[in-house]
Enzyme design. Sequence first.
Site, short mmCIF file in Angstrom:
data_model
loop_
_atom_site.label_atom_id
_atom_site.label_comp_id
_atom_site.label_asym_id
_atom_site.label_seq_id
_atom_site.Cartn_x
_atom_site.Cartn_y
_atom_site.Cartn_z
N GLU A 1 41.07 31.09 40.94
CA GLU A 1 41.93 31.71 39.94
C GLU A 1 43.40 31.36 40.19
O GLU A 1 44.18 31.18 39.25
CB GLU A 1 41.73 33.22 39.96
CG GLU A 1 42.55 33.98 38.95
CD GLU A 1 42.38 35.49 39.08
OE1 GLU A 1 43.06 36.22 38.32
OE2 GLU A 1 41.59 35.94 39.94
N HIS B 1 47.78 35.90 42.39
CA HIS B 1 47.19 35.38 43.62
C HIS B 1 48.03 34.23 44.18
O HIS B 1 49.21 34.12 43.88
CB HIS B 1 45.74 34.99 43.38
CG HIS B 1 44.95 36.08 42.71
ND1 HIS B 1 44.49 37.18 43.39
CD2 HIS B 1 44.60 36.26 41.41
CE1 HIS B 1 43.86 37.99 42.54
NE2 HIS B 1 43.92 37.46 41.33
N GLU C 1 44.54 39.59 31.35
CA GLU C 1 43.32 38.94 31.85
C GLU C 1 42.93 37.92 30.79
O GLU C 1 42.44 38.26 29.72
CB GLU C 1 42.21 39.96 32.07
CG GLU C 1 42.46 40.92 33.22
CD GLU C 1 42.23 40.29 34.60
OE1 GLU C 1 41.94 39.08 34.66
OE2 GLU C 1 42.34 41.02 35.61
N HIS D 1 46.43 36.65 34.91
CA HIS D 1 45.20 36.63 35.69
C HIS D 1 44.04 36.12 34.84
O HIS D 1 44.12 36.07 33.61
CB HIS D 1 44.85 38.03 36.21
CG HIS D 1 45.81 38.54 37.23
ND1 HIS D 1 45.55 38.51 38.59
CD2 HIS D 1 47.04 39.10 37.10
CE1 HIS D 1 46.57 39.03 39.24
NE2 HIS D 1 47.50 39.39 38.37
#
Length: 378
Positions: free
Chosen positions: A228, A213, A341, A281
């Site tokens: 995030e 992101h 993740e 992430h």
Amino acid sequence: MKNTARLITFCLSFLLFFFIFLSDSHAENGRTYQVSTSSLNVRSTPSHSGEIIGRLNKGDKIVAFQEKHGWILTYYDGKEVWVASQFLAPAEGKTQSNDPNHVQQQQTNTVQVMENDVHIRSGAGTNHSIIGTANAGDTYNLKDTSGDWHQIALSGGSTGWIAAWLTNAQTASEQEQDTKTNSSNEEKSPSSEGTVASNGSLEGINIMLDPGHGGKDPGSIGVNRAPEKDLTLSITDRIAQSLRNAGATVIVTRTSDHYLSLDQRVDLSHSYNTHAFISLHYNAFPIETIRGFSTFYSSDRELANEIHSSIMQNINMQDRGVNQADFHVMRENNNPAILLELGFITNPDDLLMIQSGDYQNGLANGITNGLKNYFNSY
């Protein structure tokens, strides 16, 4: 037949003369520039994602044959190539700034916006007021560059500032980082086998870290309202340092809060001699009780298994396993690529752990050791 042969010979001679005359005239009429930065990449296309095929040094001179959206077409080793125009000065010289972060630009240079709804500000920074917006494809005359911001000419004689990372024009700091990265890659060119050094280090291995992101894309929002995009950028520094301590060359897709498309991230991976691409992430779910650490791969299961196993030996978080997925940055990547993740920021316990030094050190050590195991085996 003889007359026909003479006519063909005459025509060919005329065309050859015409071609040579035009080529010479073209070169003589081209404007001569010299490189004004310490090192300037030479690319195959007018784009920062174009293949780097050489490098010019400060003071080197080129002849410009065409300008396109802030790029200059010239010749290098007998080939047509492109260089970023904002790092060139007319051969007769130009005024230099005493500020190393400030690069004066020629007003004839242009800059093209690469995204929609880009803010135009009154000064060089997000703390300045918004005075307008620009969209992808909009082109402006480039006045100056300061840090990571470009000053552009607006209608009515006014000026504004726009974030350089949302345009096609590289800044001096980005060019310097680009040059350092490529120099480092050349200094640490890997062996043909692509394995770590015999002492177990990652010397000769190029790792690309991709903090997810950024910019207009905040990613998920944690229970503490932290986006995030900020968390991924923060943990990337810790991981990068661990990898560098192990001898790896580390390239990071973004080092500040700016937006990169998925295609741009993949293009960066292809631009370098990347041996492993790791996208970072944090997960999220509407139900707070959902928690844990996951690793995803598209085709590189061995890389995913090694890193996931090593990480889980170094952190105390619920193991959600290794899973195959169709994420763009892995599917379209020609290099070994995985996506991590790192826990659920919508789970209070995971979020508390994520912010601890023990977790962050364990994660960095786990990734580093996993890569050592992978490159020792494959």
